[in-house]
Design a protein around this motif. Structure first.
Motif, PDB file in Angstrom:
ATOM      1  N   TYR A   8       0.828  -1.205   0.000  1.00 35.60           N
ATOM      2  CA  TYR A   8       0.000   0.000   0.000  1.00 35.60           C
ATOM      3  C   TYR A   8       0.863   1.256   0.000  1.00 35.60           C
ATOM      4  CZ  TYR A   8      -4.724  -1.867   0.507  1.00 35.60           C
ATOM      5  OH  TYR A   8      -5.941  -2.461   0.263  1.00 35.60           O
ATOM      6  N   LEU A   9       1.912   1.271   0.833  1.00 37.07           N
ATOM      7  CA  LEU A   9       2.793   2.435   0.875  1.00 37.07           C
ATOM      8  C   LEU A   9       3.431   2.674  -0.488  1.00 37.07           C
ATOM      9  CD1 LEU A   9       4.620   2.044   4.314  1.00 37.07           C
ATOM     10  CD2 LEU A   9       2.881   3.724   3.702  1.00 37.07           C
ATOM     11  N   LYS A  10       3.879   1.590  -1.126  1.00 39.65           N
ATOM     12  CA  LYS A  10       4.536   1.725  -2.425  1.00 39.65           C
ATOM     13  C   LYS A  10       3.563   2.212  -3.494  1.00 39.65           C
ATOM     14  CE  LYS A  10       6.395  -2.435  -2.362  1.00 39.65           C
ATOM     15  NZ  LYS A  10       7.148  -3.646  -2.762  1.00 39.65           N
ATOM     16  N   ILE A  11       2.333   1.703  -3.477  1.00 40.48           N
ATOM     17  CA  ILE A  11       1.397   2.090  -4.536  1.00 40.48           C
ATOM     18  C   ILE A  11       0.911   3.528  -4.317  1.00 40.48           C
ATOM     19  CG2 ILE A  11      -0.883   1.402  -3.630  1.00 40.48           C
ATOM     20  CD1 ILE A  11       0.540   0.670  -7.127  1.00 40.48           C
ATOM     21  N   ILE A  12       0.740   3.948  -3.069  1.00 39.15           N
ATOM     22  CA  ILE A  12       0.371   5.339  -2.803  1.00 39.15           C
ATOM     23  C   ILE A  12       1.501   6.261  -3.262  1.00 39.15           C
ATOM     24  CG2 ILE A  12      -0.170   7.032  -1.007  1.00 39.15           C
ATOM     25  CD1 ILE A  12      -1.458   4.648   0.561  1.00 39.15           C
ATOM     26  N   PHE A  13       2.739   5.846  -3.015  1.00 39.14           N
ATOM     27  CA  PHE A  13       3.905   6.582  -3.494  1.00 39.14           C
ATOM     28  C   PHE A  13       3.892   6.674  -5.019  1.00 39.14           C
ATOM     29  CE2 PHE A  13       8.244   6.687  -5.109  1.00 39.14           C
ATOM     30  CZ  PHE A  13       8.872   7.643  -4.327  1.00 39.14           C
ATOM     31  N   GLU A  14       3.667   5.547  -5.692  1.00 41.21           N
ATOM     32  CA  GLU A  14       3.662   5.523  -7.165  1.00 41.21           C
ATOM     33  C   GLU A  14       2.568   6.404  -7.748  1.00 41.21           C
ATOM     34  OE1 GLU A  14       4.735   2.368  -9.790  1.00 41.21           O
ATOM     35  OE2 GLU A  14       4.702   0.938  -8.139  1.00 41.21           O
ATOM     36  N   GLN A  26      -8.360   4.773  -7.053  1.00 42.45           N
ATOM     37  CA  GLN A  26      -7.069   4.623  -7.736  1.00 42.45           C
ATOM     38  C   GLN A  26      -6.254   3.485  -7.129  1.00 42.45           C
ATOM     39  OE1 GLN A  26      -6.060   8.950  -7.178  1.00 42.45           O
ATOM     40  NE2 GLN A  26      -5.124   8.688  -9.191  1.00 42.45           N
ATOM     41  N   ILE A  27      -6.242   3.423  -5.803  1.00 41.27           N
ATOM     42  CA  ILE A  27      -5.497   2.367  -5.125  1.00 41.27           C
ATOM     43  C   ILE A  27      -6.088   1.002  -5.463  1.00 41.27           C
ATOM     44  CG2 ILE A  27      -4.837   1.429  -2.871  1.00 41.27           C
ATOM     45  CD1 ILE A  27      -4.927   4.340  -1.818  1.00 41.27           C
ATOM     46  N   ALA A  28      -7.418   0.911  -5.430  1.00 46.10           N
ATOM     47  CA  ALA A  28      -8.084  -0.356  -5.726  1.00 46.10           C
ATOM     48  C   ALA A  28      -7.801  -0.816  -7.158  1.00 46.10           C
ATOM     49  CB  ALA A  28      -9.593  -0.218  -5.512  1.00 46.10           C
ATOM     50  N   LEU A  29      -7.822   0.114  -8.126  1.00 50.10           N
ATOM     51  CA  LEU A  29      -7.548  -0.233  -9.513  1.00 50.10           C
ATOM     52  C   LEU A  29      -6.106  -0.718  -9.687  1.00 50.10           C
ATOM     53  CD1 LEU A  29      -9.330   2.652 -11.458  1.00 50.10           C
ATOM     54  CD2 LEU A  29      -9.811   0.214 -11.712  1.00 50.10           C
ATOM     55  N   SER A  30      -5.171  -0.072  -9.005  1.00 53.19           N
ATOM     56  CA  SER A  30      -3.759  -0.410  -9.173  1.00 53.19           C
ATOM     57  C   SER A  30      -3.389  -1.717  -8.500  1.00 53.19           C
ATOM     58  CB  SER A  30      -2.880   0.722  -8.637  1.00 53.19           C
ATOM     59  OG  SER A  30      -3.057   1.894  -9.399  1.00 53.19           O
ATOM     60  N   SER A  37     -11.585  -3.207   0.918  1.00 52.93           N
ATOM     61  CA  SER A  37     -10.301  -3.601   1.492  1.00 52.93           C
ATOM     62  C   SER A  37      -9.373  -2.402   1.626  1.00 52.93           C
ATOM     63  CB  SER A  37      -9.634  -4.666   0.613  1.00 52.93           C
ATOM     64  OG  SER A  37     -10.438  -5.818   0.511  1.00 52.93           O
ATOM     65  N   VAL A  38      -9.446  -1.487   0.669  1.00 56.16           N
ATOM     66  CA  VAL A  38      -8.621  -0.274   0.717  1.00 56.16           C
ATOM     67  C   VAL A  38      -8.992   0.557   1.931  1.00 56.16           C
ATOM     68  CG1 VAL A  38      -8.034   1.879  -0.455  1.00 56.16           C
ATOM     69  CG2 VAL A  38      -8.304  -0.234  -1.779  1.00 56.16           C
ATOM     70  N   THR A  39     -10.279   0.732   2.175  1.00 61.07           N
ATOM     71  CA  THR A  39     -10.743   1.538   3.311  1.00 61.07           C
ATOM     72  C   THR A  39     -10.197   1.011   4.620  1.00 61.07           C
ATOM     73  OG1 THR A  39     -12.791   2.079   2.122  1.00 61.07           O
ATOM     74  CG2 THR A  39     -12.786   2.389   4.517  1.00 61.07           C
ATOM     75  N   GLU A  40     -10.221  -0.299   4.786  1.00 63.87           N
ATOM     76  CA  GLU A  40      -9.730  -0.919   6.021  1.00 63.87           C
ATOM     77  C   GLU A  40      -8.236  -0.690   6.207  1.00 63.87           C
ATOM     78  OE1 GLU A  40      -9.440  -5.361   8.092  1.00 63.87           O
ATOM     79  OE2 GLU A  40     -10.571  -5.083   6.222  1.00 63.87           O
ATOM     80  N   ALA A  57     -11.782  13.122  -0.169  1.00 65.96           N
ATOM     81  CA  ALA A  57     -10.666  13.739  -0.890  1.00 65.96           C
ATOM     82  C   ALA A  57      -9.585  12.723  -1.216  1.00 65.96           C
ATOM     83  CB  ALA A  57     -10.080  14.887  -0.075  1.00 65.96           C
ATOM     84  N   GLY A  58      -9.255  11.868  -0.246  1.00 60.52           N
ATOM     85  CA  GLY A  58      -8.273  10.828  -0.520  1.00 60.52           C
ATOM     86  C   GLY A  58      -7.209  10.714   0.557  1.00 60.52           C
ATOM     87  N   ILE A  59      -6.151  10.008   0.218  1.00 58.57           N
ATOM     88  CA  ILE A  59      -5.101   9.679   1.158  1.00 58.57           C
ATOM     89  C   ILE A  59      -3.752  10.165   0.632  1.00 58.57           C
ATOM     90  CG2 ILE A  59      -4.843   7.367   0.132  1.00 58.57           C
ATOM     91  CD1 ILE A  59      -4.014   6.345   2.881  1.00 58.57           C
ATOM     92  N   SER A  60      -2.906  10.625   1.547  1.00 58.14           N
ATOM     93  CA  SER A  60      -1.534  10.991   1.208  1.00 58.14           C
ATOM     94  C   SER A  60      -0.613  10.456   2.296  1.00 58.14           C
ATOM     95  CB  SER A  60      -1.386  12.511   1.072  1.00 58.14           C
ATOM     96  OG  SER A  60      -1.731  13.160   2.292  1.00 58.14           O
TER      97      SER A  60
END
Length: 215
Positions: A8-14, A26-30, A37-40, A57-60
């Motif tokens: 998750y950390l890597k994909i949020i970074f990407e 976006q996270i779920a698609l990637s 599962s992403v929300t949890e 808004a999302g996550i950073s």
């Protein structure tokens, strides 16, 4: 930290989560997982001080999360470069190997490997490689899916996903190609592009188009 949290950390970074908010979609698609599962997992990252989440808004990533992600990404991408450049691995085959190697690689080893490879700036699928001090050129975070019809762009990088890379290999989409966006089909249809060098038109699936980045 579990491998899933690290993914998750890597994909949020990407996806650009060091500079902007990344949506759960976006996270779920990637990661090719359900949005629930992403929300949890996002909740767990926030609790551990690795990420910030703003509803709707999302996550950073926080500074702590960015440092952790940069270390993971650095090791992962340097190993990918080694596997492709020195061992002649195919691009779709390096992710799983690098995933294992990054977890058993010391800072001394990754520094030596980086020097051996000539200090590469990008991995084989186009992602920037942070140096040992955390310096790197920021990647483009404009996806092919978000590019307007008629735009002329260069394919800069792909998300590091085996199935995606196999698909892109099959349709002959490559980093560095100059393309024109022809059209976006409705209802999550493909994005059709035209390769400047050949005139060939290629339909790129909805999901893949969200994981291909252009500049």
């Amino acid at each position: 930290m579990t491998p899933m949290k690290e993914d998750y950390l890597k994909i949020i970074f990407e996806l650009g989560g060091t500079k902007k908010k990344v949506s759960n979609k976006q996270i779920a698609l990637s990661l090719d997982i359900a949005a629930g599962s992403v929300t949890e997992m996002v909740g767990k990252l926030v609790q551990e001080g690795l990420a910030k989440h703003t509803p709707y808004a999302g996550i950073s990533l926080t500074k702590k999360g960015i440092r952790y992600a940069e270390t993971l990404v650095r090791k992962h991408r340097i190993w990918e470069d080694f596997l492709v450049d020195k061992l002649n691995y195919g691009l779709p085959d390096v992710h799983s190997e690098a995933e294992v190697l990054e977890h058993v690689t010391s800072e001394r080893l990754v520094d030596s490997l980086e020097a051996f490879l000539g200090n590469p700036k990008h991995c084989p699928h186009g992602g920037a490689i942070p140096d040992k001090d955390g310096h790197y050129q920021e990647d483009s975070h404009t996806s092919l899916a978000d590019t307007e019809d008629g735009a002329e762009v260069s394919i800069e990088r792909f998300i590091d996903n085996h199935d995606l890379l196999m698909y892109l290999h099959d349709i002959a989409l490559q980093i560095g190609q100059q393309v024109t966006v022809v059209k976006h089909d409705p209802f999550e249809g493909p994005v059709t592009i035209e390769v400047k060098a050949t005139g060939q038109q290629i339909p790129v699936s909805y999901k893949a188009a969200h994981n291909v980045f252009v500049k």
